[in-house]
Design a protein around this motif. Structure first.
Motif, mmCIF file in Angstrom:
data_model
loop_
_atom_site.group_PDB
_atom_site.id
_atom_site.type_symbol
_atom_site.label_atom_id
_atom_site.label_comp_id
_atom_site.label_asym_id
_atom_site.label_seq_id
_atom_site.Cartn_x
_atom_site.Cartn_y
_atom_site.Cartn_z
ATOM 1 N N VAL A 38 0.854 -1.184 0.000
ATOM 2 C CA VAL A 38 0.000 0.000 0.000
ATOM 3 C C VAL A 38 0.895 1.241 0.000
ATOM 4 C CG1 VAL A 38 -1.715 1.296 1.349
ATOM 5 C CG2 VAL A 38 -1.852 -1.188 1.197
ATOM 6 N N GLY A 39 0.513 2.247 -0.748
ATOM 7 C CA GLY A 39 1.322 3.462 -0.822
ATOM 8 C C GLY A 39 1.121 4.360 0.385
ATOM 9 N N GLY A 40 2.171 5.123 0.725
ATOM 10 C CA GLY A 40 2.069 6.071 1.821
ATOM 11 C C GLY A 40 0.998 7.118 1.562
ATOM 12 N N ARG A 41 0.837 7.468 0.278
ATOM 13 C CA ARG A 41 -0.180 8.455 -0.082
ATOM 14 C C ARG A 41 -1.587 7.901 0.157
ATOM 15 N NH1 ARG A 41 0.509 10.816 -6.046
ATOM 16 N NH2 ARG A 41 2.685 10.558 -5.444
ATOM 17 N N GLU A 42 -1.708 6.599 -0.095
ATOM 18 C CA GLU A 42 -3.008 5.941 0.080
ATOM 19 C C GLU A 42 -3.414 5.937 1.565
ATOM 20 O OE1 GLU A 42 -2.556 2.374 -2.312
ATOM 21 O OE2 GLU A 42 -4.486 1.657 -1.514
ATOM 22 N N VAL A 43 -2.475 5.593 2.437
ATOM 23 C CA VAL A 43 -2.771 5.561 3.878
ATOM 24 C C VAL A 43 -3.151 6.965 4.340
ATOM 25 C CG1 VAL A 43 -1.874 5.043 6.189
ATOM 26 C CG2 VAL A 43 -1.193 3.623 4.238
ATOM 27 N N ASP A 44 -2.396 7.961 3.862
ATOM 28 C CA ASP A 44 -2.707 9.349 4.197
ATOM 29 C C ASP A 44 -4.132 9.687 3.736
ATOM 30 O OD1 ASP A 44 -1.379 12.250 4.791
ATOM 31 O OD2 ASP A 44 -2.770 12.375 3.106
ATOM 32 N N GLY A 45 -4.456 9.244 2.540
ATOM 33 C CA GLY A 45 -5.769 9.553 1.956
ATOM 34 C C GLY A 45 -6.923 8.986 2.759
ATOM 35 N N VAL A 46 -6.714 7.815 3.372
ATOM 36 C CA VAL A 46 -7.776 7.186 4.173
ATOM 37 C C VAL A 46 -8.160 8.123 5.324
ATOM 38 C CG1 VAL A 46 -8.316 5.263 5.721
ATOM 39 C CG2 VAL A 46 -7.104 4.830 3.576
ATOM 40 N N ALA A 47 -7.153 8.612 6.058
ATOM 41 C CA ALA A 47 -7.437 9.502 7.193
ATOM 42 C C ALA A 47 -7.958 10.846 6.688
ATOM 43 C CB ALA A 47 -6.168 9.709 8.016
ATOM 44 N N ARG A 48 -7.327 11.345 5.629
ATOM 45 C CA ARG A 48 -7.656 12.692 5.150
ATOM 46 C C ARG A 48 -9.096 12.782 4.648
ATOM 47 N NH1 ARG A 48 -4.178 16.437 5.089
ATOM 48 N NH2 ARG A 48 -2.490 14.903 5.272
ATOM 49 N N SER A 49 -9.559 11.738 3.949
ATOM 50 C CA SER A 49 -10.918 11.822 3.400
ATOM 51 C C SER A 49 -11.952 11.817 4.525
ATOM 52 C CB SER A 49 -11.170 10.706 2.386
ATOM 53 O OG SER A 49 -11.143 9.468 3.040
#
Ligand code: ZN
Ligand code: ZN
Length: 371
Positions: free
Chosen positions: A275-286
């Motif tokens: 899983v990409g670091g951007r993807e993990v960030d996106g989960v919390a951010r959304s």
């Protein structure tokens, strides 16, 4: 020995980069590759001809560290106590650049100063070419071996225990600074060499500063208190944040707490290899965005932790495409900061695995009331 296994992995990287030797000058990288924890040390890692004929790597320090280096640096390194300048000793050990073509010496262009680079050029025999190699070791350090995971797990357990002890006496009426000092003292008493970074204790509206410095201000009732702390133990860091309540909260404060907790748990659940670091960030951010707090979450959701408190990989909107790898150790720490009002951040440290993760920080995350 772990250190020699790391040096062998590095040697393979160097062969791929067509670099004959790598000069290791950053103390943390010297420690990673040689085990030496003193302040003055240099290592030369030999690329070697082939993987099956390991060359002798070299290590240099001064007489103050003769005993320490003999204990710490494994036999796969030839040790030298240099009479004067370590760079000079290293250049002498490298010898002539040879007549049939150039020989290459890699160096860390992200940390060697311009002055040291100039000096190195001056000291090296003709025929040596200097090749910038910043990041080669840091890239290896992103994937932790078992010994490293064990050390970070121990640092996390120690830090958790120190905070638990600190909170036993309650927090209301004590100042942020007193609390931070006690926490750091308790970490040292439990065996930590130091805190892994200056502890953050931020109550009420001060919690809106993600990197708040503890104040000489007493913590009052009915507010949120954010504590971000870590222990430095056996060369490795821990990193954790919890936000507590000092009695019943107003509606916004409890809503923001639940929001951040939901975002943190969802992002943490997404952590696994591939899983990409951007993807993990996106989960919390959304999740935070949907609640209307997007502008109050200005930092990335996490970062790597190891011998240093902030390492690769980064988990953020601007992280590269590179997916997480098994053995990465990363934080997951979304936060919401409402200027002049409040702040909430919840942070765990986790080891990335092939099909999930192991959480290393173990304190409760449900909203906890402190006296
Ligand atoms: Zn932290
Ligand atoms: Zn952190």
């Amino acid at each position: 020995v772990n250190e020699l296994a790391r040096a062998s992995l590095l040697a393979a990287e160097l062969r791929a980069l067509e670099v004959d030797w790598l000069l290791v000058s950053t103390p943390v990288n010297v420690r990673y590759l040689t085990g030496y924890s003193g302040s003055n040390g240099l290592a030369l890692i030999a690329a070697g001809e082939r993987a099956d004929s390991p060359p002798k790597h070299r290590f240099f320090t001064d007489f103050r560290y003769a005993t320490q280096s003999a204990e710490q640096v494994p036999d796969g390194f030839e040790r030298e106590i240099a009479p004067a300048e370590l760079l000079e000793a290293a250049a002498r050990a490298l010898g002539s650049g040879g007549s049939e073509g150039e020989r290459t010496l890699g160096f860390d262009d992200a940390s060697l100063t311009v002055k040291q680079h100039h000096r190195l050029r001056e000291l090296l025999a003709p025929g040596w070419e200097l090749v910038p190699c910043a990041g080669v070791i840091e890239r290896l350090r992103e994937v932790k071996d078992q010994q490293e995971v064990a050390r970070i797990r121990a640092a996390c357990a120690l830090a958790d225990a120190a905070l638990t002890e600190t909170l036993e006496a309650g927090v209301v009426g004590r100042t942020e600074r007193e609390l931070a000092i006690e926490l750091e003292l308790r970490m040292r008493r439990l065996g930590a060499q130091a805190p892994s970074f200056p502890s953050i204790v931020a109550s009420g509206e001060h919690g809106a500063l993600p990197h708040a410095e503890p104040r000489d201000v007493s913590i009052t009732r009915g507010v949120l208190v954010t504590i971000d702390w870590g222990a430095y133990l056996d060369g490795y860091c821990s990193d954790c944040t919890r936000t507590y309540a000092t009695g019943p909260l107003d509606q916004e404060a409890s809503a923001v707490y639940e929001l951040v907790l939901g975002a943190q748990e969802a992002a943490l659940a997404a952590v696994r290899a591939g899983v990409g670091g951007r993807e993990v960030d996106g989960v919390a951010r959304s999740i935070i965005e949907q609640a209307g707090y997007a502008e109050h979450f200005g930092h990335g959701v996490g970062h790597g932790v190891g011998m240093e408190i902030h390492e690769a990989p980064r988990l953020s909107r601007t992280a590269g495409e590179e997916p997480l790898r098994a053995g990465n150790i990363v934080t997951v720490e979304p936060g919401v900061y409402v200027p002049g009002r409040l702040g909430v951040r919840i942070e765990d440290l986790a080891v990335v695995g092939d099909s999930g993760h192991e959480r290393l920080t173990s304190l409760e995350k449900g909203l906890t009331m402190l006296d």
